[in-house]
Write an enzyme that holds these catalytic residues in place. Structure first.
Site, PDB file in Angstrom:
ATOM      1  N   ASP A  96       7.060  -2.640  -2.517  1.00  0.00           N
ATOM      2  CA  ASP A  96       6.865  -1.734  -1.376  1.00  0.00           C
ATOM      3  C   ASP A  96       7.224  -0.334  -1.840  1.00  0.00           C
ATOM      4  O   ASP A  96       8.404  -0.006  -2.009  1.00  0.00           O
ATOM      5  CB  ASP A  96       7.757  -2.134  -0.197  1.00  0.00           C
ATOM      6  CG  ASP A  96       7.232  -3.331   0.572  1.00  0.00           C
ATOM      7  OD1 ASP A  96       6.434  -4.100   0.002  1.00  0.00           O
ATOM      8  OD2 ASP A  96       7.645  -3.511   1.729  1.00  0.00           O
ATOM      9  N   LYS A 158       1.970   0.402   5.157  1.00  0.00           N
ATOM     10  CA  LYS A 158       3.195   0.043   5.871  1.00  0.00           C
ATOM     11  C   LYS A 158       3.724   1.266   6.594  1.00  0.00           C
ATOM     12  O   LYS A 158       3.647   2.388   6.078  1.00  0.00           O
ATOM     13  CB  LYS A 158       4.208  -0.486   4.851  1.00  0.00           C
ATOM     14  CG  LYS A 158       5.602  -0.761   5.380  1.00  0.00           C
ATOM     15  CD  LYS A 158       6.502  -1.288   4.263  1.00  0.00           C
ATOM     16  CE  LYS A 158       7.956  -1.364   4.691  1.00  0.00           C
ATOM     17  NZ  LYS A 158       8.854  -1.823   3.597  1.00  0.00           N
ATOM     18  N   LYS A 187       1.481  -3.608   7.480  1.00  0.00           N
ATOM     19  CA  LYS A 187       2.841  -4.096   7.657  1.00  0.00           C
ATOM     20  C   LYS A 187       3.599  -3.157   8.583  1.00  0.00           C
ATOM     21  O   LYS A 187       3.576  -1.936   8.406  1.00  0.00           O
ATOM     22  CB  LYS A 187       3.562  -4.187   6.305  1.00  0.00           C
ATOM     23  CG  LYS A 187       5.030  -4.586   6.428  1.00  0.00           C
ATOM     24  CD  LYS A 187       5.697  -4.758   5.067  1.00  0.00           C
ATOM     25  CE  LYS A 187       7.195  -4.988   5.197  1.00  0.00           C
ATOM     26  NZ  LYS A 187       7.862  -5.176   3.882  1.00  0.00           N
TER      27      LYS A 187
END
Length: 239
Positions: A96, A158, A187
């Site tokens: 991430d 995300k 996400k």
């Protein structure tokens, strides 16, 4: 209204966040035991914890996700690539990464895209999720960041780190899902603290959730699945 879903199905969408800088080794151990017990998709950990978490979780079925350029996204591309390479070598299955927020807000979208692409290239077949930090961005900047992430080959966009004073919102998630193609997943992270919040976001097409409220969410999901009552938690604080 959310469609019926089992606790196991929800667990398979959770990246449990173990990211607070003050966490001790004992506290990390408690969180790793929790993710193994609940069978979530992954433990999302600090770079210095990747090797340890990979050893502890070996054989548990829970993957390790490492954060890159976290939480500000301002490290150089070379540093992000080095972090990514080391994390993968140490057992991370997913990354991430935080995009360069200041460059995005400056309109330097090509720089942002190049930064993401370098990490995606270093990751090879591993999943890269790109954190936009939506609380700091305009809608146009969110769109530009999502499009740059998709062009660069990211698997997910995300919302948030959980450390910027704001997290996932329904409006931003709807915008992100509408901006990227079906080839890119979304996400939600930051503020995903209750089952109903998660289910509402899931109905928008969100497929992964970053949260530290895993136990509350999954206990409530199990209780609801069994026909019982839930805690009703709606706390929307960050990670």
């Amino acid at each position: 209204m959310s469609s019926p879903v089992t606790a196991a199905e929800i667990a398979a969408t959770i990246d449990h966040a173990i990211l607070k800088p003050e966490l001790t080794r004992a506290e990390v151990d408690e969180q790793l035991a929790l993710v193994a017990r609940y069978g979530v998709f992954s433990a999302c950990v600090r770079p210095s914890d990747v090797s340890y978490a990979s050893r502890v979780l070996e054989g548990s079925g829970v993957a390790v996700c490492a954060v890159i350029g976290f939480p500000h996204g301002t490290t150089t591309t070379q540093t992000k690539v080095a972090e990514a390479t080391e994390a993968l070598d140490n057992g991370a299955a997913e990354l991430d990464m935080v995009l360069n927020i200041g460059r995005l807000r400056s309109g330097l979208v090509d720089d942002v895209e190049d930064d993401i692409r370098a990490v995606v290239t270093a990751a090879g077949e591993h999943v890269v999720k790109v954190i936009l930090e939506t609380a700091l961005l305009s809608d146009d900047e969110i769109v530009a960041g999502c499009q740059a992430a998709e062009r660069a080959g990211a698997a997910f966009v995300k919302t948030s780190t959980g450390f910027a004073g704001g997290g996932a919102t329904i409006e931003h998630l709807r915008l992100m899902r509408a901006t990227v193609s079906d080839a890119v997943q979304v996400k939600a992270s930051g503020g995903v603290r209750g089952l109903d919040t998660l289910l509402e976001m899931r109905d928008l097409g969100v497929t992964r959730f970053g949260t530290s409220a895993t136990a509350t969410i999954l206990d409530d999901a199990a209780a609801r699945e069994a026909g019982g009552t839930t805690s009703g938690s709606t706390d929307e604080s960050s990670y």
